[in-house]
Design an enzyme around this catalytic site. Structure first.
Site, short mmCIF file in Angstrom:
data_model
loop_
_atom_site.label_atom_id
_atom_site.label_comp_id
_atom_site.label_asym_id
_atom_site.label_seq_id
_atom_site.Cartn_x
_atom_site.Cartn_y
_atom_site.Cartn_z
N SER A 1 -10.06 -0.78 6.99
CA SER A 1 -9.42 -0.60 5.69
C SER A 1 -8.65 -1.81 5.15
CB SER A 1 -8.46 0.60 5.73
OG SER A 1 -9.20 1.79 5.67
N LYS B 1 0.84 -1.20 0.00
CA LYS B 1 0.00 0.00 0.00
C LYS B 1 0.87 1.25 0.00
CE LYS B 1 -3.97 1.85 2.63
NZ LYS B 1 -4.81 1.64 3.84
N SER C 1 -9.81 1.46 2.79
CA SER C 1 -8.92 2.24 1.94
C SER C 1 -7.85 1.42 1.23
CB SER C 1 -8.24 3.30 2.79
OG SER C 1 -7.36 2.70 3.73
#
Lengths: 489, 485
Positions: free
Chosen positions: B175, B76, B151
């Protein structure tokens, strides 16, 4: 010493006003590294050379508390006779400024590390206790430099993140003199403890000054103004005097005092409004989630307490007892740790009273003259003790001692060596003196007769002759005794 | 050899160890997949040359004793990576190249893996659909018009599409778990403090936690073992002995007590979610676990509490993005204040601005007690609910999300309905507990759905074991057709 009466009031047309002062002192913690990062705290490095990723608030950087700074705050709290809180919390104080990289200052808001304490001041009108409200740890900001370029501001982050202790007094101070004594006392305590170097030129000690006035005898406080970031005792005193007079004038003219933050303009010697209460920042304090609450074990506090050095108040008591000094002498000699250390070393090897007199007289005058701290004294404590010993034993007279002292300042030599090599030793052998005096008396038979006939003023003449003949080295006391004895005969 | 990239991480590691595939060939296979999957928009940055160099280095001098020998991994874009651009999905960091490596990614590299690229995510991890990223929304490989969750949407998409053998995300309110649920993959949010936060772009410090996203439970254990560990650079890091989660993985859950909280049956929840939950209960019961009805009475306050605490911390955490020292700076602005205003207006997207405003508001004097302070008190009550229940049970089973993946654009104009996506996931963040989302089935449309296991503090091994047993008996298979290539 006769006790004076406290008398600091602002005289207005309608009466006398008392000035009420509270100080928030920001003292830089003496530590090798910053409060939450490993960067050096050394003063005077090139701009932005002591800045870590944490100090400059890069993404993902986290603060880690520096244990030494915590200990220093605890030591200082103990030195202020204050309550040490086993539980304290670091909060974020949020505001935007170019020299505040995180966009918040990590400080302590609701739960400071140190609670209430007190400081004793020696004033000419007696001793006075000043209450300490609290002491908390916080980060310093960086420095914005506005005058390096006409259209840009430069930022130096060397100071960013350095640990400060904010020491908040109660509104117990009543005059610029008390402020002077308070700052000096705080500074002295912290220097004894080694928790702050107290160097005001380098910004290690600064203060926000809260000032209000009230009619003499009033119980309620007036509206206060806070004068921000004043960095010398002299400026603090000037700012207080100006601000108190301004407030009295407002009151006398029937006007309100606005609670506001003001700046002291050192060039114009006046305070100016910075922002009013309505414009006050909303700092949106909240506990810093990057840091756990600070929990101190009682043992750590107890151990630090045990390892504290002797502090000025205690040392003063001891000096009075042990060295038979008066309160004034003791006060002066404990004001700085280095001075007290010097004195004790001298007193250990020589006469304690004479040592105090000579230190506070000739030595301090010389240091003052040369603008030197006692740690930089050209005369070492050991040599100074030798000098005092020589005076006390009668080896040299007080007058000769002053000459030896001068030579010591210039050369840094041992006084024994100076006395020896320059033949300054006092003539104290009674036989030698008697021989010398007999010689003088036989040369001045007419004067001896006059003396014996009642002209006793001539005694001074004979002494002068002995001094002349001995090159000033004849022991004055012994000379007197022998002269008297021989003139009688 | 068949396409290695659709294998599990564990299988791939075995293949590398037995020299059936070299690190270089493995890396090339993923690069090929990534290049043909641009449509998914899962990557913000790729580091192919660097990855191939590392693969070659590994092949020349292989160390098969490592946990992740020669394994390329995409992560990420919230993890700071040394010399590789790190954007956090934001325009305000569009030019930011860290000079440092986050502790979690450093741990991964120290275990033999290397960086393949940086994965798209919601801006500053604020979002549940990956639609708030400055770098465009990410597509869910499950379907052309579907969001991958958020997310960590780039992470879930890339994982499900075989663009990385495993990945890591961060989870502040769900997330990791929600995107895992939306893509039929496994996602674990560890106990708060198990993985270091150092070097991760902060969203809400008291809630943020990094964790693995994988295809299987075993992979999840391997990744957790590789990335976790005490870090003295993070004051909230937990100091404890390192665990061998993968070695200790067991599928015997006989006698374990599984709590079923009644408060997780919410109004208007699709019937399919309820059925999925029932299916999960049955599987665990059949495996010998004991189901126990429990009550977590403050659950209904979790979402509002979360949406006060998280924005409050975010409003302060994001104050550092001011254009002064790094990142985007607006060219306009006559003075400092204007420079701030323009930089932050142009640098942040709408969702981030919304949360900064909420956070600033709830911390303001006069509102602090009513919002932030009260939220912190409720947070303690929520935590206490869990503590009380965990005296009687070993783990809690709930749905991961109230729905399957939704359509792109479906909720962008309705932030509250978007926030409702986090309803089952936020309690674990507020209480700092480990929580795992595992694929459990599909809805009518064939979209994956996940179930969540919440464990006691530092009880990751137990929920991994339950998940492991569940996985073997659930029969879920992610049927993703590579329609994009």
């Amino acid at each position: 010493m006769s006790k004076e009466k406290f008398d600091y009031f602002i005289k207005g047309e309608k009466g006398k006003y008392e000035v009420v002062i509270g100080l928030e002192v920001h003292a830089q913690v003496l530590s090798k590294s910053k409060l939450f990062s490993g960067s050096s705290t050394k003063f005077g490095a090139d701009p932005n050379n002591q800045v870590s990723l944490i100090d400059s608030a890069f993404p993902g950087m986290l603060p880690v508390i520096n244990e030494e700074c915590v200990k220093q705050a605890v030591r200082t709290g103990l030195g202020l006779n204050a309550k040490i809180n086993n539980y304290s919390v670091f909060d974020r104080k949020n505001y935007f400024y170019a020299d505040l990289p995180q966009g918040y200052q990590i400080s302590q808001y609701k739960n400071p590390i140190v609670g209430e304490g007190k400081v004793l001041l020696d004033m000419p009108y007696g001793s006075k206790e000043i209450g300490i409200e609290r002491l908390h740890l916080e980060q310093d900001a960086g420095k914005s430099i506005h005058d390096m370029d006409p259209s840009n501001t430069y930022v130096d982050l060397n100071r960013s993140g350095i640990a400060l202790m904010e020491i908040v007094s109660k509104p117990d101070l009543r005059s610029p003199d008390e402020v002077n004594a308070y700052i000096k006392k705080l500074r002295s305590i912290m220097r004894y403890l080694g928790t702050c170097d107290g160097n005001m030129q380098e910004g290690s000690l600064r203060a926000d000054v809260n000032v209000s006035v009230r009619k003499e005898g009033d119980k309620n406080f007036g509206t206060r103004c806070e004068i921000k970031n004043v960095n010398s005792i002299k400026f603090m005193q000037m700012a207080i005097e100006y601000e108190a007079a301004r407030q009295v004038e407002l009151i006398e003219n029937g006007k309100e005092i606005d609670q506001e933050t003001r700046l002291f303009d050192t060039k114009k010697n006046e305070t100016r409004s910075m922002r009013s209460k309505e414009d006050a920042h909303d700092y949106r304090y909240f506990p810093d989630p990057d840091l756990l609450p600070l929990k101190l074990e009682q043992k750590l506090i107890d151990d630090l307490k045990k390892s504290l050095p002797e502090l000025p108040d205690k040392k003063k008591e001891r000096f009075i007892k042990e060295y038979e000094l008066n309160a004034y002498e003791a006060n002066v000699l404990v004001s700085e740790k280095e001075i007290s250390d010097y004195y004790e070393e001298v007193a250990k090897f020589s006469d304690k009273k004479l040592a105090a007199t000579w230190m506070m007289g000739d030595l301090f005058a010389m240091l003052n003259d040369k603008g030197l701290d006692i740690s930089k004294s050209p005369i070492s404590a050991k040599h100074f003790a030798e000098l005092i010993k020589s005076i006390k034993s009668g080896e040299i007279s007080g007058r000769i001692a002053k000459e030896v002292f001068e030579i010591m300042v210039e050369s840094g030599d041992n006084p024994k060596k100076i006395i020896e090599s320059k033949g300054m030793k006092q003539q104290s052998d009674p036989k030698e003196l008697e021989k010398m005096i007999n010689e003088i008396l036989s040369k001045n038979k007419d004067k001896v007769d006059q003396y014996k006939a009642g002209k006793e003023k001539l005694f001074g003449f004979f002494v002068g002759q002995v001094m002349k003949l001995s090159g000033g080295k004849a022991n004055p006391q012994l000379t007197n005794e022998i002269l008297k004895k021989l003139l009688k005969g | 050899m068949a396409d290695i990239t659709n294998q599990s991480l564990n299988e791939i590691i075995e293949n590398v160890k037995t020299k059936k595939v070299s690190s270089t060939d493995l890396t090339k296979a993923y690069i090929k997949n990534i290049e043909s999957a641009k449509k998914l928009n899962a990557f913000v940055t790729t580091t192919f040359d660097q990855a191939l160099d590392k693969a070659k280095q590994f092949d020349n001098k292989p160390n098969f004793d490592q946990l992740l020998p020669g394994i390329p991994l995409a992560v990420k874009d919230l993890f700071c990576t040394e010399n590789t651009k790190t954007t956090a999905g934001s325009n305000i960091l569009n030019n930011f190249i860290p000079s440092y490596e986050s502790t979690v990614t450093k741990n991964l590299w120290n275990n033999g893996s290397f960086l393949l690229g940086k994965l798209n995510c919601d801006e500053f991890a604020m979002g549940s659909s990956n639609e708030t990223s400055h770098y465009g929304n990410v597509i869910n490989p499950v379907g052309d018009q579907l969001v991958p969750g958020g997310s960590s949407g780039g992470s879930s998409s890339a994982l499900a599409a075989d663009l990385t053998p495993a990945t890591i995300g961060t989870d502040t309110g769900g997330s990791i778990r929600q995107p895992a649920s939306f893509t039929g993959t496994v996602g674990l949010k560890p106990t708060y403090g198990l993985c270091s936060r150092w070097g991760i772009v902060a969203f809400a410090s008291s809630l943020d936690q990094a964790g693995p996203m994988t295809k299987t439970i075993k992979d999840c254990a391997i990744m957790l073992e590789s990335m976790s560990g005490f870090d003295d650079k993070d004051s909230t890091s937990i100091s404890k002995k390192k665990e061998q989660y993968s070695k200790n993985l067991k599928d015997n859950i006989k006698g374990l007590k599984i709590g079923i909280p009644k408060e997780y049956r919410v109004d208007n929840m699709p019937k399919e979610i309820d059925e999925l939950w029932e299916k999960g209960k049955k599987i665990l019961k059949d495996l010998g676990a004991q189901l126990i009805d429990i009550s977590l009475p403050h659950t209904k306050y979790a979402l509002p509490t979360y949406y006060i605490v998280a924005p409050a911390e975010a409003s302060s955490n994001l104050a550092r993005y001011d254009g002064v020292r790094y990142g985007y700076r607006s060219k306009q602005g006559k003075d400092l204040i204007e420079m701030y205003e323009k930089t932050r207006s142009e640098g942040f997207g709408d969702e981030v601005k919304r949360r900064i405003l909420i956070g600033t508001y709830v911390l303001s004097s006069g509102y602090y007690d009513a919002y932030y302070l009260k939220a912190q008190k409720v947070r303690q009550l929520i935590k206490k609910d869990f503590d009380d229940s965990f005296t009687k049970i070993d783990a809690i089973l709930t749905p991961s999300t109230p729905s399957s993946a939704f359509k792109i654009g479906e909720k962008t104009n309705d932030p509250v309905s978007m926030y409702l996506n986090d309803i089952f996931t936020v309690p674990a963040n507020l209480a700092g507990l480990p929580a795992l989302s595992m694929p459990a089935g599909v809805d009518k449309k064939g979209y994956p759905l996940g179930l969540q296991l919440i464990g006691k503090v530092l009880d990751e091994q137990k929920i991994l074991n339950i998940g492991y047993a569940f996985e073997k008996n659930c029969g879920f298979k992610n049927e993703i057709k590579k329609w994009w290539s």
